[in-house]
Each structure stands twice: as C-alpha cells, then as structure tokens.
Design an enzyme around this catalytic site. Structure first.
Site, PDB file in Angstrom:
ATOM      1  N   VAL A  47      89.296  46.710 -43.880  1.00 46.56           N
ATOM      2  CA  VAL A  47      88.013  46.482 -44.555  1.00 46.56           C
ATOM      3  C   VAL A  47      86.813  46.837 -43.686  1.00 46.56           C
ATOM      4  O   VAL A  47      85.688  46.886 -44.180  1.00 46.56           O
ATOM      5  CB  VAL A  47      87.856  45.027 -45.042  1.00 46.56           C
ATOM      6  CG1 VAL A  47      88.867  44.706 -46.126  1.00 46.56           C
ATOM      7  CG2 VAL A  47      87.947  44.049 -43.877  1.00 46.56           C
ATOM      8  N   SER A 102      85.571  29.574 -49.001  1.00 45.37           N
ATOM      9  CA  SER A 102      86.195  28.439 -48.317  1.00 45.37           C
ATOM     10  C   SER A 102      85.279  27.242 -48.408  1.00 45.37           C
ATOM     11  O   SER A 102      84.057  27.379 -48.556  1.00 45.37           O
ATOM     12  CB  SER A 102      86.434  28.790 -46.841  1.00 45.37           C
ATOM     13  OG  SER A 102      86.756  27.640 -46.081  1.00 45.37           O
ATOM     14  N   TYR A 107      82.909  31.700 -38.984  1.00 38.84           N
ATOM     15  CA  TYR A 107      83.661  31.629 -40.239  1.00 38.84           C
ATOM     16  C   TYR A 107      82.838  30.951 -41.321  1.00 38.84           C
ATOM     17  O   TYR A 107      82.758  31.432 -42.457  1.00 38.84           O
ATOM     18  CB  TYR A 107      84.966  30.872 -39.996  1.00 38.84           C
ATOM     19  CG  TYR A 107      85.873  30.758 -41.192  1.00 38.84           C
ATOM     20  CD1 TYR A 107      86.681  31.825 -41.571  1.00 38.84           C
ATOM     21  CD2 TYR A 107      85.946  29.573 -41.923  1.00 38.84           C
ATOM     22  CE1 TYR A 107      87.534  31.722 -42.662  1.00 38.84           C
ATOM     23  CE2 TYR A 107      86.791  29.463 -43.014  1.00 38.84           C
ATOM     24  CZ  TYR A 107      87.582  30.536 -43.375  1.00 38.84           C
ATOM     25  OH  TYR A 107      88.417  30.426 -44.468  1.00 38.84           O
ATOM     26  N   ALA A 131      79.547  30.644 -41.482  1.00 39.26           N
ATOM     27  CA  ALA A 131      78.427  31.502 -41.854  1.00 39.26           C
ATOM     28  C   ALA A 131      78.879  32.659 -42.733  1.00 39.26           C
ATOM     29  O   ALA A 131      78.208  33.017 -43.714  1.00 39.26           O
ATOM     30  CB  ALA A 131      77.745  32.038 -40.590  1.00 39.26           C
ATOM     31  N   LYS A 151      81.533  32.771 -44.747  1.00 40.31           N
ATOM     32  CA  LYS A 151      81.914  32.302 -46.082  1.00 40.31           C
ATOM     33  C   LYS A 151      80.691  31.872 -46.891  1.00 40.31           C
ATOM     34  O   LYS A 151      80.642  32.055 -48.112  1.00 40.31           O
ATOM     35  CB  LYS A 151      82.927  31.164 -45.970  1.00 40.31           C
ATOM     36  CG  LYS A 151      84.282  31.597 -45.437  1.00 40.31           C
ATOM     37  CD  LYS A 151      84.910  32.698 -46.286  1.00 40.31           C
ATOM     38  CE  LYS A 151      86.336  33.010 -45.836  1.00 40.31           C
ATOM     39  NZ  LYS A 151      86.957  34.080 -46.665  1.00 40.31           N
TER      40      LYS A 151
END
Length: 255
Positions: A70, A145, A158, A160, A162
């Site tokens: 990605v 999440s 993580y 930030a 999500k």
C-alpha cells in the site's frame, strides 16, 4: 403477503481485500467468499496470497493471486487492473492493511511514526484513489480501531492513523457519493493468529478486557465479518460516511 427488501449479501459481487491474507482482513475475505462473492485477497507476501487464494477457491470464489504494497501506488494499480481484467470489475474494496509501533508519545521515533501512518492512513488514501475510479455503485470499507477514539497507552502513531482513517472515511464518503459509498468498521479487541498469545485466557490483559466489556469477552475475528458484509451489500445502499463499532460494548463502559 410479501414484503420486498434488499437482502444482506455480497453474492455475485467482486471484492478486493487489501491486507486480506491475515487477521481480520482474511476473515472478511473468507466471509465474502462463503457468501458467494469473488474475492482477491492481497498483501505483500506471495506465500500468504497463494495460501489464502487456495482457501478462497475451496470456498467457491474466483480469485487472482497478486501481491501489493500500500506504500506503492503502482502495485495497487496492478491489483486493480488484474482484478478488472480477470474478474470483470470491482464492486467492493476493503482496506484492512495494518502497521503498529509500541512507544510512548515522547519516545516514538520519526521513522516509526512515518511507517505506521504511511501504511495505516496514507495506505487507505492510496487504496481509495486507486480503486474508486474503477467502481460503479461500489462500496469501500476501511478498517479502523477503538484506538481512534479511546486513549490507549504507547500507541500514538496507531491511534493518530486510525483517527485519520475515520476522518478520511467521512471526507471520501462526501466526495465520492453517490457512486461509491465509503464506511469504516472500528473493531474492539479481536483475537487473531498474530495476537493470540497477548489475549490468551488467563493473562492479566485478557482479564482486564473481559471485565470492562459488557459482553464479557474478546471477539473472534469472524465476528467482524457480519458488519463488513452489511456495509458492502446493497442492503446498506443508504449508508455512507459511517463508522460501525464492533466491540462488545467496550467503548460504552466506563468501569
């Protein structure tokens, strides 16, 4: 007497699940296939792509064995083009790729921050930019999440990322309507092969989670599939810009 309604199904649709060879993404890929969809489950690992594709074919789905990264738009375009060529089009895209770094706000490095946000947030943007133009009346489902809305120690990048996924989901939903619906799922604590030891019964962490969760337990990854099937199906034809929380009630419980 009969009542006409749109069933919750992805039968006969063509789905791409990015990050679909492990964890929640793999469960969604298998769930779509068992519902009668053709499914391309892709990730960076050719071995995992091949193993997942074999199971998808056993479930009756047509698929394409193709990897992607990605962080590389060209590889996403390759997945899109091969899916369109071999399956005839793309109706559903699930962005389930993941990256995580455990460090405090004060200690996380630029490299770790950039890696997590590049995969988990910028990756969602790249997936959307790549696939949306190829979709007609399609559905994009992003995997967020609880960390997007709850304070969790040592997960600043993580969390930030999500949070950004949820904001991006709403922005994309507005801009891509009415042709493409864009929604997200925010899972709670879910057991996957990657975290089975962390959430194993008897561990202190598992006991704390079970105690706070109204349903009294963590989830199996298959329990996220229903939300994905719904959001991807025509039954959700009037749903866009939403984040569906699947957490056993964890976020509603203060104690």
């Amino acid at each position: 007497m009969t009542y006409d309604h749109t069933p919750v199904t992805v039968a006969d649709k063509r789905a791409v699940v990015v990050g679909g060879t492990s964890g929640i993404g793999q469960a969604i890929a298998y769930g779509f296939a068992s519902e009668g969809a053709d499914v391309v489950a892709t990730s960076r690992s050719q071995e995992k792509v091949d193993e997942t594709a074999e199971t998808l074919r056993d479930l009756g789905a047509d698929t394409v064995n193709v990897t992607c990264d990605v962080t590389d738009p060209d590889s996403l375009e390759r997945v899109r083009d091969r899916t369109v060529e071999e399956l005839g089009g793309v109706d559903i895209v699930v962005a389930s790729q993941g990256a995580i770094s455990r460090a405090s706000v004060q200690d996380i490095s630029d490299a770790d921050w950039d890696f997590v946000t590049d995969v988990a947030l910028d990756g969602v943007r790249r997936v959307t930019q790549c696939f949306a133009p190829a979709m007609e009346e399609g559905s994009i489902v992003n995997i967020s999440s609880l960390a997007a809305s709850l304070s969790m120690a040592n997960l600043p990048a993580y969390s930030a990322a999500k949070g950004g996924v949820e904001a991006f989901t709403r922005a994309a939903a507005k801009e891509l309507s009415p042709d493409v619906r864009v929604n997200a799922i925010a899972p709670g604590f879910v057991i996957t092969p990657q975290n089975a030891d962390t959430y194993a019964e008897g561990t202190e962490k598992r006991e704390r989670i079970d105690e706070r969760t109204p349903l009294g337990r963590v989830a199996e990854r298959e329990e996220i599939v229903g939300a994905a099937v719904y959001l991807a199906s025509d039954a959700a034809s009037y749903v866009t810009g939403e984040v569906v929380t699947v957490d056993g009630g964890f976020a509603t419980s203060a104690f």
